[in-house]
Enzyme design. Sequence first.
Site, mmCIF file in Angstrom:
data_model
loop_
_atom_site.group_PDB
_atom_site.id
_atom_site.type_symbol
_atom_site.label_atom_id
_atom_site.label_comp_id
_atom_site.label_asym_id
_atom_site.label_seq_id
_atom_site.Cartn_x
_atom_site.Cartn_y
_atom_site.Cartn_z
ATOM 1 C CG HIS A 167 55.746 3.768 119.375
ATOM 2 N ND1 HIS A 167 54.972 4.864 119.705
ATOM 3 C CD2 HIS A 167 55.290 3.349 118.170
ATOM 4 C CE1 HIS A 167 54.108 5.109 118.732
ATOM 5 N NE2 HIS A 167 54.265 4.196 117.791
ATOM 6 C CG HIS A 169 50.114 10.561 113.825
ATOM 7 N ND1 HIS A 169 51.272 10.871 113.139
ATOM 8 C CD2 HIS A 169 50.419 9.488 114.586
ATOM 9 C CE1 HIS A 169 52.223 10.010 113.467
ATOM 10 N NE2 HIS A 169 51.714 9.161 114.347
ATOM 11 C CG ASP A 185 53.924 1.978 115.070
ATOM 12 O OD1 ASP A 185 52.813 2.457 115.365
ATOM 13 O OD2 ASP A 185 54.945 2.678 114.964
ATOM 14 C CG ASP A 212 56.887 7.820 121.421
ATOM 15 O OD1 ASP A 212 56.850 6.606 121.126
ATOM 16 O OD2 ASP A 212 57.302 8.689 120.631
ATOM 17 C CB THR A 223 52.021 45.148 103.309
ATOM 18 O OG1 THR A 223 52.255 46.123 104.338
ATOM 19 C CG2 THR A 223 50.549 45.121 102.963
ATOM 20 C CD GLU A 238 56.969 5.630 115.678
ATOM 21 O OE1 GLU A 238 56.952 5.461 114.441
ATOM 22 O OE2 GLU A 238 56.136 6.364 116.266
ATOM 23 C CD GLU A 239 53.968 8.765 117.163
ATOM 24 O OE1 GLU A 239 54.281 9.255 116.056
ATOM 25 O OE2 GLU A 239 53.047 7.949 117.312
ATOM 26 C CG HIS A 288 56.303 49.049 103.914
ATOM 27 N ND1 HIS A 288 55.546 49.111 102.775
ATOM 28 C CD2 HIS A 288 55.547 49.610 104.904
ATOM 29 C CE1 HIS A 288 54.394 49.684 103.039
ATOM 30 N NE2 HIS A 288 54.361 49.993 104.344
ATOM 31 C CG ASP A 316 50.712 5.591 116.311
ATOM 32 O OD1 ASP A 316 51.581 4.731 116.495
ATOM 33 O OD2 ASP A 316 50.929 6.673 115.726
ATOM 34 N NE ARG A 376 55.991 10.282 103.526
ATOM 35 C CZ ARG A 376 56.087 10.083 104.834
ATOM 36 N NH1 ARG A 376 56.778 9.070 105.294
ATOM 37 N NH2 ARG A 376 55.495 10.899 105.683
#
Length: 494
Positions: free
Chosen positions: A116, A462, A212, A118, A347, A183-184, A245, A149, A360
Amino acid sequence: MNLQAVPFILLVISCGQAFQYTELAQYVDDHQEEHIEVLREWVAIESDSSNILRRPDLQRMMELVAEKLRLMGGMVQLVDIGDQELPSGQTISLPKVVTAQFGSDPSKHTVCVYGHVDVQPAKLEDGWATNPYNLTDINGNLYGRGTSDNKAPVLAWIHAVQAYQALSMDLPVNVKFLIEGMEETGSNGLDAMILAQRDTFFSDVDYIIISDCGWLSRRPALTYGTRGNCYFFAEVVEGPKQDLHSGVYGGTVIEPMTDLIGILDTLISPSGKILIPGIREAVAPLSDEEWKMYQDIEFDVDNYKNKTGVSHLMYNNKVDLLAHRWRYPTVSIHGIEGAFSDSGTKTVIPAKVTAKFSIRQVPDMDPAAVKKQVTDYLHSVFAKRKSPNKLKVTMVIGAKPWLADTKHPLYEAGKVAIKRVFNVDPDLIREGGTIPIAKTFQDVTGKSIIMMPIGGFDDGMHSQNEKMSRYNYLEGTKLFIAYLNEVAQINKSS
């Protein structure tokens, strides 16, 4: 000796002699400045796929890739993959995907290289030492957004093919390219394109190669697995009709933020143990063979800790640390939408808050099962609070993990190629992150896949000051040259 075998032996010897690696490697060295200038041209294009205002730049990037491949004599197509719907309801064209083909000899293997072009967003004021879109060479490191990347690896593959052409050498295999520009941000439209071209573009593809990713240390590596990603929104709604508040209403209303923090605290223990029933039980057990592989990997725990900038890690030994980075699931809490996060003081009691967290996932976890486990668990925890507020749990990403067989001939070929170029045996590693396209390729095409990184362990993908070293860029090109030759040696029946 069987005289009938002599012609076959002579053929094998002549094929081995036919691979002129030294000449091809010398070509790369002789043209290194040209290769760096092309990377400079590519980095200069701000192909940020997350910014719709940069969509013309992104489309120009795809056209530049297509033109380079076309000038090399490839059969090139810019494939329309449809439109993208924005949150506003507006639609915008997705950047076209570039496909290209070099060679169509049915007696040869055909490989498809995926990449990729991008990039992630980058601004000088984010903390970059140099302009992120002006490739800058400092002490042999090429700094710029998208270098590692994934623009340099894509170019390294293209230059590998170009080296064979320049020296009038036949490519040892047919080579196809599939280069995308989203891809990103999730590879919008690519899954459908792969499915649509399963019986056309992919029909004669034997193997798919992805570059990648990066090395774990200074030792070259081959990657055989990635984790998946189940990303959730947990919204506490139907509380107050507006922000309140805290001095006037604090102590009289049941606050959505308190509810949200309460349930988030039940996801994971301080020691990192996932508390959601069924998650840990679904994980494939660590085999003795895996344990041995992790023992042999080059990895410095202290260096990892120092690079991360923490005083303590969850685990102090290499095997446990790598296993929990690659092949065990984890829960990460990413943020809370609706909460006050600016500098200063305010506040306020937020009326509605949304937590964003991910798991993951690893083999043998299933995203559909994870979705149910997380949803059921959070609702049961929330019910115990007896809150008048309401909870809504949504899974917005359900990317599967990917795992390859390291004994496949693709990996054996990779070991030989790395040994030839770098004169070391590679580490066999997994990635803790997610590369969803690998699983898509595997499921849709049924082809075997290898991940062959050339990015360094310290490239800062990144992050600020992303770079690709000259060494990795140029030696990576030589690796790809050697690998094409090794793939050609794989028996057709494998």
